[in-house]
Design a protein around this motif. Structure first.
Motif, short mmCIF file in Angstrom:
data_model
loop_
_atom_site.label_atom_id
_atom_site.label_comp_id
_atom_site.label_asym_id
_atom_site.label_seq_id
_atom_site.Cartn_x
_atom_site.Cartn_y
_atom_site.Cartn_z
N TRP A 431 -14.66 0.84 4.36
CA TRP A 431 -15.41 1.29 3.17
C TRP A 431 -16.38 0.22 2.70
O TRP A 431 -17.48 0.52 2.26
CB TRP A 431 -14.44 1.67 2.04
CG TRP A 431 -13.38 0.65 1.72
CD1 TRP A 431 -12.15 0.56 2.30
CD2 TRP A 431 -13.44 -0.42 0.77
NE1 TRP A 431 -11.45 -0.50 1.77
CE2 TRP A 431 -12.21 -1.12 0.82
CE3 TRP A 431 -14.41 -0.85 -0.14
CZ2 TRP A 431 -11.92 -2.23 0.02
CZ3 TRP A 431 -14.13 -1.95 -0.94
CH2 TRP A 431 -12.90 -2.63 -0.86
N ASP A 434 -19.35 0.02 5.09
CA ASP A 434 -20.27 1.16 4.97
C ASP A 434 -21.52 0.80 4.15
O ASP A 434 -22.60 1.33 4.40
CB ASP A 434 -19.58 2.37 4.32
CG ASP A 434 -18.90 3.25 5.38
OD1 ASP A 434 -19.01 2.95 6.59
OD2 ASP A 434 -18.26 4.25 4.99
N THR A 435 -21.35 -0.10 3.17
CA THR A 435 -22.54 -0.48 2.38
C THR A 435 -23.55 -1.20 3.25
O THR A 435 -24.74 -1.22 2.93
CB THR A 435 -22.17 -1.43 1.22
OG1 THR A 435 -21.49 -2.58 1.75
CG2 THR A 435 -21.28 -0.74 0.21
N ARG A 437 -23.82 -0.44 6.52
CA ARG A 437 -24.20 0.52 7.56
C ARG A 437 -25.31 1.45 7.10
O ARG A 437 -26.14 1.88 7.88
CB ARG A 437 -23.00 1.39 7.95
CG ARG A 437 -22.00 0.69 8.80
CD ARG A 437 -21.03 1.67 9.45
NE ARG A 437 -20.06 0.85 10.17
CZ ARG A 437 -18.85 0.57 9.71
NH1 ARG A 437 -18.42 1.08 8.56
NH2 ARG A 437 -18.05 -0.19 10.41
N PHE A 438 -25.25 1.80 5.82
CA PHE A 438 -26.15 2.84 5.31
C PHE A 438 -27.02 2.28 4.19
O PHE A 438 -26.58 2.14 3.06
CB PHE A 438 -25.34 4.03 4.82
CG PHE A 438 -24.38 4.57 5.86
CD1 PHE A 438 -24.88 5.19 7.01
CD2 PHE A 438 -23.01 4.43 5.73
CE1 PHE A 438 -24.01 5.69 7.99
CE2 PHE A 438 -22.14 4.92 6.69
CZ PHE A 438 -22.64 5.54 7.83
N GLY A 439 -28.23 1.94 4.53
CA GLY A 439 -29.17 1.44 3.51
C GLY A 439 -28.75 0.11 2.92
O GLY A 439 -28.80 -0.08 1.70
N SER A 440 -28.35 -0.82 3.78
CA SER A 440 -27.96 -2.16 3.32
C SER A 440 -29.14 -2.85 2.66
O SER A 440 -30.27 -2.70 3.09
CB SER A 440 -27.47 -2.98 4.52
OG SER A 440 -26.94 -4.21 4.08
#
Lengths: 478, 478
Positions: A431, A434-435, A437-440
């Motif tokens: 989790w 994920d920050t 992975r997606f639009g860091s």
């Protein structure tokens, strides 16, 4: 309606023109059967109540003792006494609650802080502690106001947690399992699947990781909540339960982070100087009196108010860790072998080193950046030198570390590699990843220990005296 | 300095005159290789970014996917589209962080709240949850502002406690003892003297008793902190970890207490209506859409905004418990045997009774006072009838109990007697009784469940959707 009183703080700033007022509060002193010093907690200052001869019978006069609660009706008139603009000429006094002066633990004399810690349930009634807790309130409010004005979202991160990702120290276990008879699995382990949350849980040591989740969606967030360390540290600077403020900002690098932290601390000090001038003056004087008993060399160079003004008037010194080590190695203290702990690149700065930098060398708050990566947490952004991370600690005079922060590692591959190197359980933290992975995004944040800030602003010397009910090893009273 | 951006909320209220701006945020949608809807969490509204043909190469255009993070430089110009005053004509776009649209869990479509609960770390990025958490922030700030304006002191009461005086329910144990091998005393009991605090400790269920200590010195105080119940309640209204606000006021009776609580709730609602109009409008619309799927009879009579305005415009109904029972006994629902639970004087009001009173009978918030003493806590002030206590609960439409409070028993003898009757350990609570021994005063207070208030104001229906990371039985993720 019972509560038709005016608070003493308001009365003391009102022009006295003989208007009728009702005040309620507790007796601090009663002199000559005539002058009551009444305090209601709204101000460090007492209100003088003048009792004219014949207003009260003998029996009632005897009940006006230190600690008794009164309802006073009277008129607000100019005071002839010095140091006060107004006093109340009583037309009626009702005793709301008696106080047996033989038994009341708070006598109208100076008590030691140690004794008052034992009766923490009553110390709110002393001048020193009422000042400390009014200032604590003001600091808390100023924190919310500072962030609210900047569009930050206040985030409540969880207190009970199942992750120990920070590795910030010993944790308190939380459980509803029957300790007398713990359920076991077939192979003899404790069966946490029967626990309240179906797994082993602890009290949080930081809300940062959850804060990053929200910041990378809402932009700017901050937490302000209780945090826990089950460390057996019986010092004047450690609590097992303390409050921490952790702002986390998307689109920030470490420079932005330092600018925010410095502006934040200055805002808080300015707010208290503007809103608690009388409380600060009292504590400034208290500290001077305390230090009179000390040898000259141990007294503070600056008084409390001087120190606070100095922090407002001067920018924080910003140095790298490498520079800090150079300063220490070149210091007279090092050459005279006055440091107990070793000084060389790679060490964690000890309290004696921090104090030297702040109190002797720079004589102001210092922000130290770019620490060796091996003494800092996995989530800090790796610098290009391969040796350091974009950490920043703020060191304050008399307190030491008051803020710890960093730019966060936003690059997924570098973060994963570092987690593996440091044995952080990657799988349980998908989790968090994920920050990235997606639009860091570049982001940063810091933590301010609230009680250390209250210590700094009040000039108190023991952290147990700036929190209402301290939790320390073997101590969980009230 | 990296963070030289302007927040989208500010840009959307700026007059567009072609000025150069930098914005950063996450892509919500990208239409026709030309129009980016960018969101940075500062507002429910997206900013439209116009990408002119030829500005970006094909490879970059492909990276502008839902969830990707961008830095956009451009000029703020009037928008031709409807519903937006300004848009940004991009002169440069930098991709800060990619988002693989195949893998990104948040697609540009409607997701169920249940699904979003599973990915609570990403749900901040949706319109619904960003609105909920901005409103949660505003409510928290309004709470601090309300009390600060009135001269209350914010008090941090302890989270870890050794007392279970409230008896408010099941508690979480806190320990550092090694569970695998618990130390035992000679007679076989667990040796808590070896535990961190030297005794058995729990997580707090209320800060009220400690709040009373401070109120009877500082006058008016309030707490705002986390509170815990280890109850195995899997409902839409219960959390194991929730935040509570507990004001406690010296020199207050129950009327003063009701007046304050009502003014407080109205202040909070007004604050959010003033500061979060767009978020509320979004949630108002969301609720209407949700309810379209329901049969007519189950839809709310009022929309969200209507409901909030109604609470502002109407005084709360104030009735005694005895009157409440009379209303219930005379109701058509009772006569038609529609209540599942018995109705007679002495019962604890059930949810169905509360809802009838609030939603069917009075159609507004109701304050119920003077409950039977046997269903209330030991510290509530005993009324002269010998049967009831000066309790007050506030019931809200759709939520049920949102506030519980009382005037406190300030008479030492009556308090001690009641504690003995209710088996409260008097000896361990001498500190509490000291407030009644020395200058005891009439005082009162109440508790507001923060998440229930957020539920009420946002119109959400499950309490797990108004706290960032919910803790409920068998659920302690993130």
């Amino acid at each position: 309606m019972f509560n038709n009183r005016t608070k003493i703080k308001a009365l003391l700033s009102t022009e006295p023109t003989g208007q009728e007022v009702i005040v309620m509060g507790w007796v601090r002193t009663f002199r000559n059967n005539q002058f009551i010093a009444l305090n209601d907690g709204s101000s460090i200052n007492n209100l003088q109540i003048v009792v004219e001869l014949g207003l009260l019978d003998e029996a009632t006069l005897k009940r006006i003792t230190t600690g008794a609660a009164l309802k006073v009706t009277g008129t607000l008139v100019p005071s002839l006494g010095k140091g006060q603009k107004a006093e109340v000429k009583a037309s009626a006094i009702e005793i709301l609650g008696d106080s047996d002066s033989e038994k009341y633990p708070l006598q109208p004399k100076k008590h030691s802080l140690e004794f008052l810690r034992e009766i923490a349930h009553l110390r709110f009634r002393t001048s020193t502690f009422s000042a400390v807790f009014r200032i604590r309130h003001s600091l808390a409010f100023a924190i919310h106001q500072f962030f609210n004005e900047k569009g930050f979202v206040y985030l409540h991160t969880p207190i009970i947690t199942s992750s120990d990702a920070e590795g910030a120290g010993e944790m308190f276990q939380v459980s509803t399992l029957p300790l007398e008879n713990l359920p076991r699995t077939e192979n003899g382990n404790i069966d946490f699947s029967q626990d309240f949350f179906g797994k082993s849980t602890n009290l949080t040591v930081s809300g940062q990781l959850e804060g990053e989740l929200a910041a990378t969606a809402l932009g700017d967030i901050y937490t302000f909540g209780p945090t826990f360390r089950a460390e057996n540290s019986n010092t004047t600077r450690h609590l097992a339960e303390f409050w921490m403020i952790e702002p986390e900002m998307a689109f920030y690098d470490i420079q932005d982070n330092m600018d925010l932290a410095e502006a934040f601390i200055q805002y808080l000090i300015r707010y208290v100087m503007d809103h608690n001038a009388e409380d600060l003056a009292f504590l400034d004087n208290r500290l001077k009196e305390e230090e009179k008993a000390l040898p000259q060399a141990q007294r503070s160079e600056q008084g409390l108010l001087e120190k606070l003004q100095f922090v407002l008037d001067n920018r924080f010194e910003r140095i790298t860790y490498t520079e800090a080590i150079e300063v220490l190695l070149a210091s007279p203290a090092y050459k005279k072998k006055k440091f107990k702990y070793e000084v060389k690149w790679g060490i964690d700065l000890q309290s004696e080193h921090e104090r030297y930098l702040v109190e002797k060398h720079y004589k102001r708050p210092v922000i130290v950046t770019n620490y060796p990566k091996d003494i800092k947490a996995f989530y800090m952004r790796q610098n290009d030198d391969g040796k350091t991370v974009a950490a920043m600690d703020i060191l304050a005079p008399g307190i030491g570390e008051i803020v710890g922060g960093s730019q966060r590692e936003e690059r997924l591959d570098k973060l994963q590699t570092r987690m593996q190197e440091m044995n952080v359980p990657v799988k349980e933290m998908e989790w968090y990843l994920d920050t990235r992975r997606f639009g860091s995004v570049p982001h940063a944040g810091f933590g301010l220990g609230f009680e250390r800030m209250v210590l700094f602003v009040t000039g108190m010397s023991n952290i147990r005296d700036v929190i209402p009910f301290a939790r320390t090893p073997k101590n969980c009273e009230f």
